[in-house]
Design a protein around this motif. Structure first.
Motif, PDB file in Angstrom:
ATOM      1  N   PHE A 111      24.178 -16.535 -14.661  1.00 22.78           N
ATOM      2  CA  PHE A 111      22.894 -17.248 -14.720  1.00 22.78           C
ATOM      3  C   PHE A 111      22.099 -17.118 -13.433  1.00 22.78           C
ATOM      4  O   PHE A 111      20.888 -16.975 -13.448  1.00 22.78           O
ATOM      5  N   GLY A 112      22.784 -17.107 -12.284  1.00 23.42           N
ATOM      6  CA  GLY A 112      22.072 -17.025 -11.010  1.00 23.42           C
ATOM      7  C   GLY A 112      21.387 -15.682 -10.835  1.00 23.42           C
ATOM      8  O   GLY A 112      20.188 -15.597 -10.567  1.00 23.42           O
ATOM      9  N   GLU A 113      22.149 -14.634 -11.044  1.00 17.31           N
ATOM     10  CA  GLU A 113      21.590 -13.302 -10.780  1.00 17.31           C
ATOM     11  C   GLU A 113      20.597 -12.882 -11.858  1.00 17.31           C
ATOM     12  O   GLU A 113      19.691 -12.103 -11.591  1.00 17.31           O
ATOM     13  N   LEU A 114      20.763 -13.407 -13.058  1.00 18.17           N
ATOM     14  CA  LEU A 114      19.820 -13.073 -14.132  1.00 18.17           C
ATOM     15  C   LEU A 114      18.403 -13.512 -13.737  1.00 18.17           C
ATOM     16  O   LEU A 114      17.438 -12.759 -13.840  1.00 18.17           O
ATOM     17  N   GLU A 115      18.286 -14.726 -13.266  1.00 10.29           N
ATOM     18  CA  GLU A 115      16.974 -15.229 -12.831  1.00 10.29           C
ATOM     19  C   GLU A 115      16.472 -14.476 -11.616  1.00 10.29           C
ATOM     20  O   GLU A 115      15.311 -14.087 -11.536  1.00 10.29           O
ATOM     21  N   TYR A 116      17.387 -14.259 -10.701  1.00 16.63           N
ATOM     22  CA  TYR A 116      17.041 -13.577  -9.447  1.00 16.63           C
ATOM     23  C   TYR A 116      16.497 -12.181  -9.722  1.00 16.63           C
ATOM     24  O   TYR A 116      15.450 -11.790  -9.203  1.00 16.63           O
ATOM     25  N   ALA A 117      17.195 -11.436 -10.583  1.00 18.57           N
ATOM     26  CA  ALA A 117      16.811 -10.051 -10.843  1.00 18.57           C
ATOM     27  C   ALA A 117      15.485  -9.978 -11.600  1.00 18.57           C
ATOM     28  O   ALA A 117      14.620  -9.178 -11.280  1.00 18.57           O
ATOM     29  N   CYS A 118      15.349 -10.832 -12.633  1.00 18.56           N
ATOM     30  CA  CYS A 118      14.167 -10.729 -13.483  1.00 18.56           C
ATOM     31  C   CYS A 118      12.915 -11.279 -12.801  1.00 18.56           C
ATOM     32  O   CYS A 118      11.797 -10.922 -13.171  1.00 18.56           O
ATOM     33  N   ALA A 119      13.102 -12.137 -11.799  1.00 13.45           N
ATOM     34  CA  ALA A 119      11.950 -12.607 -11.029  1.00 13.45           C
ATOM     35  C   ALA A 119      11.372 -11.432 -10.256  1.00 13.45           C
ATOM     36  O   ALA A 119      10.168 -11.369  -9.990  1.00 13.45           O
ATOM     37  N   GLY A 120      12.256 -10.472  -9.918  1.00 14.00           N
ATOM     38  CA  GLY A 120      11.790  -9.227  -9.299  1.00 14.00           C
ATOM     39  C   GLY A 120      11.197  -9.412  -7.914  1.00 14.00           C
ATOM     40  O   GLY A 120      10.475  -8.548  -7.430  1.00 14.00           O
ATOM     41  N   GLY A 121      11.486 -10.530  -7.291  1.00 14.49           N
ATOM     42  CA  GLY A 121      10.884 -10.802  -5.992  1.00 14.49           C
ATOM     43  C   GLY A 121      11.564 -10.142  -4.803  1.00 14.49           C
ATOM     44  O   GLY A 121      10.967  -9.333  -4.102  1.00 14.49           O
ATOM     45  N   GLU A 122      12.819 -10.468  -4.630  1.00 15.61           N
ATOM     46  CA  GLU A 122      13.463 -10.080  -3.378  1.00 15.61           C
ATOM     47  C   GLU A 122      14.134  -8.716  -3.407  1.00 15.61           C
ATOM     48  O   GLU A 122      14.131  -8.002  -2.421  1.00 15.61           O
ATOM     49  N   ALA A 123      14.717  -8.385  -4.538  1.00 16.75           N
ATOM     50  CA  ALA A 123      15.454  -7.115  -4.592  1.00 16.75           C
ATOM     51  C   ALA A 123      14.489  -5.939  -4.685  1.00 16.75           C
ATOM     52  O   ALA A 123      13.339  -6.087  -5.099  1.00 16.75           O
ATOM     53  N   GLU A 124      15.011  -4.792  -4.328  1.00 23.44           N
ATOM     54  CA  GLU A 124      14.213  -3.572  -4.455  1.00 23.44           C
ATOM     55  C   GLU A 124      14.294  -3.091  -5.902  1.00 23.44           C
ATOM     56  O   GLU A 124      15.398  -2.995  -6.463  1.00 23.44           O
ATOM     57  N   LEU A 125      13.150  -2.812  -6.503  1.00 21.70           N
ATOM     58  CA  LEU A 125      13.151  -2.307  -7.885  1.00 21.70           C
ATOM     59  C   LEU A 125      12.816  -0.823  -7.848  1.00 21.70           C
ATOM     60  O   LEU A 125      11.819  -0.425  -7.255  1.00 21.70           O
ATOM     61  N   ARG A 126      13.676  -0.046  -8.495  1.00 21.76           N
ATOM     62  CA  ARG A 126      13.426   1.389  -8.520  1.00 21.76           C
ATOM     63  C   ARG A 126      13.382   1.855  -9.963  1.00 21.76           C
ATOM     64  O   ARG A 126      14.034   1.279 -10.834  1.00 21.76           O
ATOM     65  N   GLU A 127      12.636   2.880 -10.189  1.00 22.90           N
ATOM     66  CA  GLU A 127      12.573   3.437 -11.538  1.00 22.90           C
ATOM     67  C   GLU A 127      13.933   4.031 -11.901  1.00 22.90           C
ATOM     68  O   GLU A 127      14.577   4.649 -11.040  1.00 22.90           O
ATOM     69  N   TRP A 128      14.357   3.826 -13.136  1.00 18.37           N
ATOM     70  CA  TRP A 128      15.680   4.315 -13.555  1.00 18.37           C
ATOM     71  C   TRP A 128      15.767   5.832 -13.404  1.00 18.37           C
ATOM     72  O   TRP A 128      15.037   6.570 -14.080  1.00 18.37           O
ATOM     73  N   ASP A 129      16.624   6.216 -12.512  1.00 17.37           N
ATOM     74  CA  ASP A 129      16.815   7.627 -12.219  1.00 17.37           C
ATOM     75  C   ASP A 129      18.311   7.805 -11.948  1.00 17.37           C
ATOM     76  O   ASP A 129      18.793   7.480 -10.862  1.00 17.37           O
ATOM     77  N   PRO A 130      19.052   8.281 -12.945  1.00 12.02           N
ATOM     78  CA  PRO A 130      20.508   8.361 -12.781  1.00 12.02           C
ATOM     79  C   PRO A 130      20.933   9.175 -11.555  1.00 12.02           C
ATOM     80  O   PRO A 130      21.922   8.833 -10.915  1.00 12.02           O
ATOM     81  N   ALA A 131      20.160  10.208 -11.215  1.00  9.36           N
ATOM     82  CA  ALA A 131      20.544  11.011 -10.041  1.00  9.36           C
ATOM     83  C   ALA A 131      20.476  10.162  -8.774  1.00  9.36           C
ATOM     84  O   ALA A 131      21.318  10.297  -7.878  1.00  9.36           O
ATOM     85  N   ALA A 132      19.491   9.278  -8.714  1.00 11.81           N
ATOM     86  CA  ALA A 132      19.385   8.392  -7.542  1.00 11.81           C
ATOM     87  C   ALA A 132      20.444   7.300  -7.617  1.00 11.81           C
ATOM     88  O   ALA A 132      21.078   6.952  -6.610  1.00 11.81           O
ATOM     89  N   ALA A 133      20.655   6.750  -8.809  1.00 10.05           N
ATOM     90  CA  ALA A 133      21.672   5.703  -8.978  1.00 10.05           C
ATOM     91  C   ALA A 133      23.056   6.232  -8.603  1.00 10.05           C
ATOM     92  O   ALA A 133      23.877   5.514  -8.027  1.00 10.05           O
TER      93      ALA A 133
END
Ligand SMILES: [Fe+2]
Length: 405
Positions: free
Chosen positions: A320-342
Motif C-alpha cells: 500500500f505504501g509504495e503503490l501510492e508513492y509510485a503512482c503519485a509520480g513525485g519523487e521517483a524517477e520515471l523512465r519510459e519502458w525500455d527493457p535494454a535500459a531496465a
C-alpha cells in the motif's frame, strides 16, 4: 546426465528445391542410413521456398551421419550443419520443473533471525507444514489445499482491506477487471484467502498461465525458466500476524493479490513468458539482465492510462505504501519502458524504488520486451509448444548437467 549427453544430436538446415517430392527424397537419406530423426520443422525462406530444420540422433564422425550429410549436400540447394551449443541446464518438459521447484534460496521454514515470525514456534511449525506441501508437490498433482487458520485469515483481511481502495485508485484497468472476476470465481474476500488451485484454474482458462506451489524464493534462473512454460511459482504461506503490512519475502498476499490477477491479461501473460523463454539456457549475465527486466515490469511496472500512472507490477499492487508513492509520480524517477535500459538498472530490494519504468500500455510493454529479446545474443531460439507442454529449440543444444539436478 542430460538427454543430449546420452544421445548426441546433430542439427541440419536444409534448403530444398521447390518441387514435389524434394522433402521426401531428402528424408529418404536418413531412413536408408538408419538415422533417427528427432525433430523436423519448416520455415519460410527466400523466393517462396522453405528451409527445413532437421534434428537427428548421432554425432559428427559417425559413418551414418557423415553419409547422410554428404548425400544431402549433393541433393539439396544448400545445407548447413548447425553447431551444438553447450548451455546451462534448463527444463525442456513441464514435468522437469519438479527438478527446480524445491531449490529455494532462502532458509524456507528455518526463518532468518530478523523475520517477524522467527521467535514464534507455532508460526514456524505452520511454515514447515506448508513448506512440505510445496516440496512434495509434483507436476500433475492437484495444488494442495491449505486450510487457513482464523489468525491467518485475519492477517489476510488487514492486507486485503488496506489495498482494496488503493487498487481502485491506482491499479491498471486490466488488474481491476481481472480482480473483479476472480473475487467471484475464486472467492477473494476480506474474510477468505483464495485457494491457489482455484486461482490457477481460473488463470489457465483465461490465458494458459498456471500457479505452481513453491516453498520460497528461487534463484532467478529457475524462477524465470518456469515462466517459459506459463508457470508461475507461488507461495502459499502467509506473513506473520505481528506485522501484517510487512513481509520480507513473497507470501500468499503478494502472490494472490499482487501477481495473480495480472496473469489473466493476455498481453501481460505473453510479456512474462517472453522473459521466461529468453532465460532458457541463457548465460549468467543474461539472466541478470532478464531478472532486472522482470523486476521493472512484472514487479514494479507502471503504465499510463488516460494520463494517469497506474500500477501493473505486483510489488506495487501488494504494497500500500509504495503503490501510492509510485503512482503519485513525485519523487521517483520515471523512465519510459525500455527493457535494454531496465536490464542495466540496479535496484534496491528493501526500500522504495528510486526508478520506475512506464509503458504506454500492457501491449506496449509486451511488444518492447519482445523486441528486446530478439536482440539478445541467444544460444538458440526457444518456443513453447502448449499441446505437449514442452520447449522447442531451433538447434541442437547440450544442457550441462548440474550436481543439484
Ligand atoms: Fe513477486
Amino acid at each position: 546426465m542430460s538427454e543430449s549427453m546420452r544421445h548426441g544430436r546433430v542439427s541440419l538446415l536444409i534448403e530444398l528445391a521447390d518441387r514435389p517430392g524434394a522433402l521426401e527424397e531428402a528424408l529418404h537419406h536418413f531412413s536408408v542410413a538408419g538415422v533417427n530423426l528427432t525433430h523436423i520443422e519448416s520455415r519460410p525462406a527466400r523466393d517462396g521456398r522453405f528451409d527445413f530444420y532437421v534434428d537427428c540422433e548421432g554425432e559428427r564422425g559417425d559413418p551414418a551421419i557423415e553419409g547422410v550429410i554428404a548425400a544431402l549436400a549433393r541433393g539439396s540447394e544448400a545445407m548447413l550443419v548447425l553447431d551444438e551449443r553447450t548451455v546451462p541446464w534448463f527444463p525442456r518438459q513441464v514435468a522437469e520443473l519438479d527438478r527446480i521447484a524445491s531449490h529455494t534460496l532462502d532458509a524456507g521454514a528455518d526463518l532468518e533471525a530478523d523475520h517477524p515470525g522467527f521467535k514464534d514456534p507455532d508460526y514456524r511449525a505452520r511454515r514447515a507444514m506448508i513448506d512440505r506441501l510445496a516440496r512434495n508437490h509434483r507436476h500433475g498433482d492437484p495444488i494442495p489445499k491449505v486450510e487457513y487458520t482464523e489468525q491467518e485469515i485475519e492477517t489476510w483481511g488487514i492486507v486485503y482491506r488496506k489495498l482494496e481502495s488503493l487498487h481502485e485508485q491506482h491499479g491498471c484497468a486490466a488488474y481491476l477487471e481481472a480482480f473483479a472476476h476472480m473475487a467471484h470465481a475464486c472467492s477473494y474476500a476480506a474474510d477468505n484467502i483464495p485457494q491457489a488451485g482455484d486461482v490457477s484454474a481460473f488463470l489457465e482458462a483465461r490465458t494458459g498461465f498456471r500457479l505452481r506451489p513453491v516453498a520460497g524464493l528461487l534463484a532467478p534462473r529457475d524462477f524465470l525458466n518456469g515462466l517459459a512454460f506459463r508457470v508461475f511459482f507461488s507461495t502459499q504461506y502467509i506473513r506473520h500476524h505481528s506485522a501484517p503490512l510487512y513481509t520480507p519475502e513473497p507470501d500468499v498476499c503478494h502472490e494472490l493479490i499482487g501477481h495473480a490477477p495480472m496473469f489473466a491479461d493476455a498481453a501481460f501473460a505473453d510479456l512474462s513468458q517472453e522473459i521466461g523463454l529468453a532465460s532458457l539456457g541463457a548465460s549468467d549475465a543474461e539472466i541478470e539482465h532478464l531478472a532486472r527486466c522482470y523486476w521493472f515490469s512484472v514487479e514494479f511496472g507502471l503504465i499510463r492510462e488516460q494520463g494517469d500512472l497506474k500500477a501493473y507490477g505486483a510489488g506495487l499492487l501488494s504494497s500500500f505504501g509504495e503503490l501510492e508513492y509510485a503512482c503519485a509520480g513525485g519523487e521517483a524517477e520515471l523512465r519510459e519502458w525500455d527493457p535494454a535500459a531496465a536490464a542495466e538498472q540496479d535496484f534496491p530490494i528493501t526500500e522504495y524504488q528510486p526508478v520506475y519504468f512506464v509503458a504506454d500500455s500492457l501491449q506496449d510493454a509486451k511488444a518492447r520486451m519482445q523486441t528486446y529479446c530478439r536482440t539478445l545474443a541467444r544460444p538458440f531460439y526457444a518456443r513453447y509448444h502448449a499441446a505437449t507442454e514442452s520447449i522447442w529449440v531451433d538447434r541442437a543444444v547440450r544442457r550441462t548437467s548440474s550436481s543439484r539436478r
